[in-house]
Each structure stands twice: as structure tokens, then as C-alpha cells.
Design an enzyme around this catalytic site. Structure first.
Site, PDB file in Angstrom:
ATOM      1  N   LEU A   1       0.860  -1.177   0.000  1.00  0.00           N
ATOM      2  CA  LEU A   1       0.000   0.000   0.000  1.00  0.00           C
ATOM      3  C   LEU A   1       0.898   1.228   0.000  1.00  0.00           C
ATOM      4  CD1 LEU A   1      -2.617  -0.971   2.771  1.00  0.00           C
ATOM      5  CD2 LEU A   1      -2.894  -1.150   0.303  1.00  0.00           C
ATOM      6  N   ASP A   2       0.430   2.314  -0.607  1.00  0.00           N
ATOM      7  CA  ASP A   2       1.182   3.561  -0.560  1.00  0.00           C
ATOM      8  C   ASP A   2       1.398   3.970   0.891  1.00  0.00           C
ATOM      9  OD1 ASP A   2       1.115   3.678  -3.309  1.00  0.00           O
ATOM     10  OD2 ASP A   2      -0.632   5.006  -3.380  1.00  0.00           O
ATOM     11  N   LYS A   3       2.437   4.750   1.115  1.00  0.00           N
ATOM     12  CA  LYS A   3       2.759   5.219   2.467  1.00  0.00           C
ATOM     13  C   LYS A   3       1.543   5.820   3.164  1.00  0.00           C
ATOM     14  CE  LYS A   3       5.419   8.806   4.841  1.00  0.00           C
ATOM     15  NZ  LYS A   3       6.384   9.937   4.689  1.00  0.00           N
TER      16      LYS A   3
ATOM     17  N   THR B   1      -1.656   5.475   2.466  1.00  0.00           N
ATOM     18  CA  THR B   1      -2.893   4.692   2.389  1.00  0.00           C
ATOM     19  C   THR B   1      -2.899   3.725   3.568  1.00  0.00           C
ATOM     20  OG1 THR B   1      -3.021   4.817  -0.027  1.00  0.00           O
ATOM     21  CG2 THR B   1      -4.222   3.028   1.034  1.00  0.00           C
TER      22      THR B   1
ATOM     23  N   ARG C   1      -6.183   6.055  -7.254  1.00  0.00           N
ATOM     24  CA  ARG C   1      -5.959   7.502  -7.296  1.00  0.00           C
ATOM     25  C   ARG C   1      -5.936   8.003  -8.740  1.00  0.00           C
ATOM     26  NH1 ARG C   1      -0.622   8.030  -3.861  1.00  0.00           N
ATOM     27  NH2 ARG C   1      -0.983  10.266  -4.184  1.00  0.00           N
TER      28      ARG C   1
END
EC number: 5.4.99.-
Length: 337
Positions: A144-146, A148, A255
Site C-alpha cells: 500500500l502507498d505510504k 494509504t 488515485r
């Protein structure tokens, strides 16, 4: 202990080198650093031409240009365990499911060599962590993105890693894997349910940003369902709560896709920067909650998969974290004009 010192290198482009790729010119001048390493340094913003930061390895140099590169000090070859709290949802001898908080980077990389989920997992799991992902990504099957938050599964054995990776590679097409995300987006999609399809690739002008492209890139499909509008009725919808299901797993997919259809995520300063004015029109309480959020409004709320060792169907759900819950409530209770 003194901090390691960066190495600074600079050259002036010769007439004979004019028009050559930036990464190639640098690798010819500094043989001790590989071309692939220079490519990474350029993409990380470590190279300038006459004082301008260049992020494209394919940039064509000009005669007389002064090229400067800043090489970070070497980092440990293997990450070390760190005592970082983990929100463990499920754990057995084969795998571990965690609820990742926003702000936690998944694996070590440029600018984040410590304090990552991998560092926490090494400390928690010790030698049982799968090594297939490599020394910097042990056990990591997906990420997961930082900024998120939400559910992630990590393999503790090589066999579990192989089994989970197979399911993630199929992206749910065989019915084994299920992933859903809660997202707050600007405005209201035209349909209450829909599918966004569009190949995703890195932007040529900004390698840190992804975009839907007409040619090239990798196929990506996102299905969405609108769960709630704000305001709930009457007037123009300022924002919507949507649930997104992934049929593929591309970088920044939700996104990028939601921004592509004109509904970027609240708080997303990369893909929703053009909606800063919309944030200023929110009622006071909602605007303050969005400012306090400080990240894209995205949470991995559902994760289901087939246990790679037992074949058991596992399904986990995660409620909205406090910051997103606060924002949703602020939008619900706002006094709309």
C-alpha cells in the site's frame, strides 16, 4: 556518531557528448557507478544540469552544460528489525495480516531506509519471514502507498509467499482474491456504479507520477460503487464516499483512475491538486477535518483470499481509521449552503 557524507560529482558536457542520454554520459565519466544506478539517482532527483533538477534518464545533454550528481552514502545491505507496533488482525505459522496505519512505508527505499513495515516485521517474525521478496522486501506480496491505510497480508514462509503471489497475480479473476477500498472523492460520479478502464504508465515528465495513457502502459480496471453523497440530498454534491474493487493492481491505480474520470481523492496533492479551491468551499468543520487528514482519503477496508497452506477462505474487514472516520462525520454533519 558522524553522519555519512554524500559524494558530490560534477562534469561539463563536451561538444562530442551533446545529444547523448544523461544516464549514459554520467556512466561514461564515472565508471565506478553503474548506468542503472545513475538512472535511479536521476529519477530520485539527485542530478542537476546547470542547477536544474533533471528526473528523466533519457534527457539529452547540451554542450557546455554543468552536470552535478549527489550520491547518497551506502546503506546497510539488509534491513534490521525495529520495535514498531503492529496492528495484527490474523497470524499463523504461514502468514500474518496487519492493518497498516497511514504514514508507514512498506519497505526500505530511497529516503526511507528505516522505520518501515519490513523493519517491524523482521523484529516480530524473526527468521520465519519469507525470503522470496529479497532482503529489502521479505515476505511482501503486495503493498500500500505510504499514506494509504488498511489491510495487508505478508507471507511468513516461502511456500505461503508463492501461493499468495499466484492469487495476487490473478487479481481476483479466479475468485480467490478480493480487495476493496473506501475512498472519499470530489464531486459525484455520473453513475452509482461503474467501471474505469485505462492503461496506466509513468508520466514522461514526472517519473514519480502515474497517468492513464492511450498507448503503452499496463492494463488496469477499477470497479466502483457510490456509497454516500455529501451533502446527503439536495444541492450540488461536493464529495462522495465510494467503494473501489481492484481487478488489477497497478501503482496508484485508484488515485489515477478516479482522477481520470474527474473525481480525484480528497487530500490527494499529487492527483487532486487542481481541487484545492474546492477544499476552501467546504463548510468550516469539514474543511478543518480535511486539513487535519493530511493525506489521500483512501483505506484498504476489505481483504479476502484463499489460505495458501490450508485452502481455507479467509476474509478480513477494517473499519475506517480515526482520521477518515472524523472526516466522514464532519461531511455528514456539515451545514451546507
Amino acid at each position: 556518531m558522524d553522519e555519512p557524507i554524500r559524494q558530490e560529482h560534477s562534469i561539463t558536457v563536451a561538444d562530442a557528448e551533446a545529444g547523448a542520454r544523461l544516464d549514459r554520459v554520467l556512466s561514461l565519466h564515472f565508471a565506478e557507478i553503474s548506468r542503472s544506478r545513475f538512472k535511479a539517482l536521476i529519477e530520485e532527483g539527485m542530478v542537476t544540469a546547470d542547477g536544474r533538477t533533471i528526473v528523466e534518464p533519457s534527457y539529452r545533454v547540451k554542450p557546455g552544460e554543468r552536470l552535478a550528481v549527489s550520491v547518497p552514502p551506502p546503506v546497510p545491505a539488509e534491513p534490521e528489525g525495529e520495535d514498531i507496533a503492529l496492528a495484527i488482525v490474523h497470524e499463523d505459522e504461514h502468514l500474518i495480516v496487519i492493518d497498516k496505519p497511514a504514514g508507514l512505508v512498506v519497505h526500505p527505499g530511497a529516503g526511507n531506509w528505516t522505520g518501515t513495515l519490513v523493519n517491524a516485521l523482521i523484529a516480530h517474525c524473526g527468521d520465519s519471514l519469507s525470503g522470496i521478496g529479497g532482503v529489502r522486501r521479505p515476505g511482501i506480496v503486495h503493498r500500500l502507498d505510504k499514506d494509504t491505510s488498511g489491510l495487508m497480508v505478508v507471507a511468513k514462509t516461502d511456500a505461503a509467499h508463492a501461493g499468495l503471489s499466484e492469487q495476487f497475480a490473478a487479481h481476483g479473476r479466479d475468485g480467490r482474491l478480493e480487495r476493496a477500498y473506501a475512498a472519499l472523492v470530489w464531486g459525484a460520479p455520473k453513475r452509482m456504479t461503474g467501471t474505469v478502464e485505462g492503461n496506466i504508465a509513468r508520466k514522461e515528465t514526472n517519473r514519480q507520477k502515474m497517468a492513464v495513457t492511450a498507448t503503452g502502459g499496463r492494463h488496469a480496471t477499477t470497479r466502483y460503487r457510490v456509497a454516500e453523497h455529501f451533502p446527503p440530498s439536495g444541492g450540488k454534491t461536493a464529495a462522495s464516499l465510494v467503494q473501489c474493487h481492484l481487478e488489477t493492481g497497478r501503482t496508484h491505480q485508484i488515485r489515477v483512475h478516479m482522477a481520470h474520470i474527474g473525481h480525484p481523492l480528497l487530500g490527494d496533492m499529487i492527483y487532486g491538486a487542481g481541487f484545492a479551491a474546492s477544499a476552501r468551499t467546504l463548510p468550516d468543520g469539514a474543511r478543518k477535518a480535511l486539513e487535519e487528514l493530511g493525506r489521500q482519503a483512501l483505506h484498504a477496508e476489505l481483504l479476502g483470499f484463499e489460505h495458501p497452506a490450508t485452502g481455507e477462505r479467509l476474509r478480513f474487514e477494517s473499519a475506517l481509521p480515526e482520521d477518515l472516520h472524523h472526516l466522514v462525520n464532519a461531511l455528514r454533519l456539515a451545514r451546507w449552503n
